[in-house]
Design a protein around this motif. Structure first.
Motif: not given
Ligand SMILES: Cc1cc2nc3c(=O)[nH]c(=O)nc-3n(C[C@H](O)[C@H](O)[C@H](O)COP(=O)(O)OP(=O)(O)OC[C@H]3O[C@@H](n4cnc5c(N)ncnc54)[C@H](O)[C@@H]3O)c2cc1C
Length: 464
Positions: A126-138
């Motif tokens: 998880x990236x800093x500052x995000x309170x959920x895992x929400x990064x989407x990628x290809x």
């Protein structure tokens, strides 16, 4: 960059919607305007669409998506908005934040089911500052794949992309935009009339004079974004009387492999790694965020630091093509012991070993360090160790033209310029005035979400 009256100008062609820039914002806007029924022309200065989008990791934050649901992850636009506002100390426009947070998930799902982009959500860090895992990628986790797949979708929709064409003039008729002028590499010129214009030509990171004026602390820093982003949208907007905001806002990055110039994922730090200077000593709270860390690294001797991590973290980082490239290029130093690592980095062994001991004690004891970083919950580093020499860089600017909820560019009086839209780095984003306001993913958030909004609105206006 000029703004001129259209009076007496003969245009070569007439299109309902013109889009300047073929990065994520422009390509997404083109797909949306086309879907709204409008004919679209995308104009790009490079021989092929690339932009900063191609240089990025291509990770787009989105809450409440089907990929999150499938992975059992709880999230919502409200939670995402709160994270953005907290990171940027409540400086961004809350209405724009809510609009982007609410529309980026549907935009990714639309790109997936309508245009075949196979997104997935990152679940293992998880990236800093995000309170959920929400990064989407290809699949490759690269921006190159994102821009290539978007360009293919645009071509499949029959939308022309005019490459090798630099727009240098905007023509006005009264308060409205009438068209644009572009120049080809051989110096020949063409004029394109349009009913709606989308500025998707990013910010001013490539323009040294504008960076020195608006982001003086990174005036001499390596610019890691696309050189073609010369602040044209900002310059045209200012000439048109548009409102601008947060021009000092930017994304830096404290983790660019030196001298290889390859982005090293921040997971190397968040998973339990740390940064030291040439003396083998830590110098900052790395967990504040990679953007703030650019200036911290640049303040160290020669503007360099070393990130120390281990094979477990390297395993996580290998999902990124950039990291794999860095390994192939020899940027990642490997060692079985901390003494060997110090030797290979030409660093004092006792200092580096002492720093590692301190960090591991902080992890065991759950204490915060003198800089304010907490290592709670991250595993100890285990041999074999890994390290990479890095520098700080400017990635892109975050300030820009003020837009309304439909991505219409607003004048200083707050009224919209009737048929002018801005998206991506051309518009003022949601990161506030400083480097610390950049929440990971704010860049592509503004490109994808605002790009779709701009395209829908421009398409609807052109067809009305
Ligand atoms: C190394 C790096 C890593 C990043 N990683 C991430 C990430 O993982 N997640 C994230 O959210 N953000 C990330 N970002 C930020 C992200 O890349 C940008 O915010 C986003 O790509 C901006 O998209 P855009 O379409 O506005 O601009 P761009 O992709 O830069 O496209 C703008 C296009 O406009 C063209 N152009 C400019 N002027 C003209 C003109 N006058 N005439 C014609 N064409 C013109 C340019 O050539 C360019 O192709 C990263 C940035 C960098 C540099």
């Amino acid at each position: 960059m000029r703004v001129e009256s259209a009076e007496g100008i003969a245009f070569d062609i007439d299109v309902p919607v013109a889009v300047i820039g073929a990065g994520a914002a422009g390509l997404v806007a083109a797909l949306a305007a086309h879907e709204a029924g409008a004919e679209v022309l995308v104009i790009e200065r490079d021989p092929v669409p690339r932009g900063s989008t191609a240089l990025s990791a291509g990770l787009v934050p989105a809450p409440g998506t089907r990929w999150q649901r499938e992975a059992g992850l709880e999230d919502s636009p409200e939670l995402f908005s709160a994270d953005i506002m907290a990171k940027a100390k409540n400086e961004p426009d809350p209405a724009l934040v809510a609009r982007l947070a609410g529309s980026v998930g549907p935009a990714l799902e639309w790109l997936s089911h309508r245009h075949g982009l196979p997104f997935s959500v990152i679940t293992d860090f998880r990236y800093p500052g995000h309170s959920a895992n929400r990064m989407h990628g290809l699949p490759s986790r690269s921006g190159e794949e994102l821009v290539d797949r978007l360009a293919r979708a645009v071509e499949a929709a029959g939308i022309p992309i005019l490459c090798d064409a630099t727009v240098d003039t905007i023509y006005t008729e009264g308060d409205a935009i009438r068209g644009l002028g572009l120049v080809r590499p051989d110096g020949s010129r063409e004029r394109v009339a349009c009913r709606a214009l989308v500025l998707a030509c990013n910010g001013y990171g490539g323009n040294k004079a504008l960076v020195a004026q608006h982001v003086p602390e990174l005036a001499g820093a390596l610019y890691f974004g696309h050189e073609g982003n010369q602040g044209d949208a900002l310059l045209w907007g200012e000439a048109l009387g548009a409102a601008t905001r947060h021009l000092s806002g930017h994304q830096g990055h404290g983790s660019v492999a030196h001298p290889h110039g390859i982005l090293i994922t921040w997971a190397t730090v968040t998973e339990g790694g740390f940064q030291v200077n040439a003396e083998g000593r830590r110098f900052s709270n790395e967990s504040k965020g990679y953007s703030e860390q650019a200036a911290e690294v640049l303040r160290q001797p020669d503007g360099l630091a070393v990130t120390v991590f281990d094979e477990r973290i390297a395993g996580i980082a290998r999902q990124f093509e950039d990291f794999r490239r860095a390994e192939s290029a020899g940027a990642i130093v490997a060692a079985d012991t901390i003494a060997e690592l110090a030797t290979r980095l030409h660093m004092p062994e006792a200092a580096l070993a002492g720093t590692l001991d301190e960090v591991e004690a902080l992890k065991r004891e759950g204490r915060r360090d003198e800089f304010g970083r907490s290592f709670a919950g991250v595993p100890a580093l285990e041999p074999p160790y890994r390290a990479v020499r890095v520098t700080g860089a400017l990635f892109h600017t975050q300030g820009g033209l003020v837009v309304d909820r439909d991505a219409r560019v607003l004048t200083q009086s707050g009224a919209p310029i009737p048929n002018l839209f801005a998206a991506g780095g051309a518009a003022c984003g949601v990161s506030g005035t400083g480097p610390g306001g950049y929440l990971s993913g704010n860049g592509l958030l503004a490109a994808v979400a605002l790009g779709r909004i701009a395209g829908q609105a421009a398409g609807a206006m052109a067809m009305a």
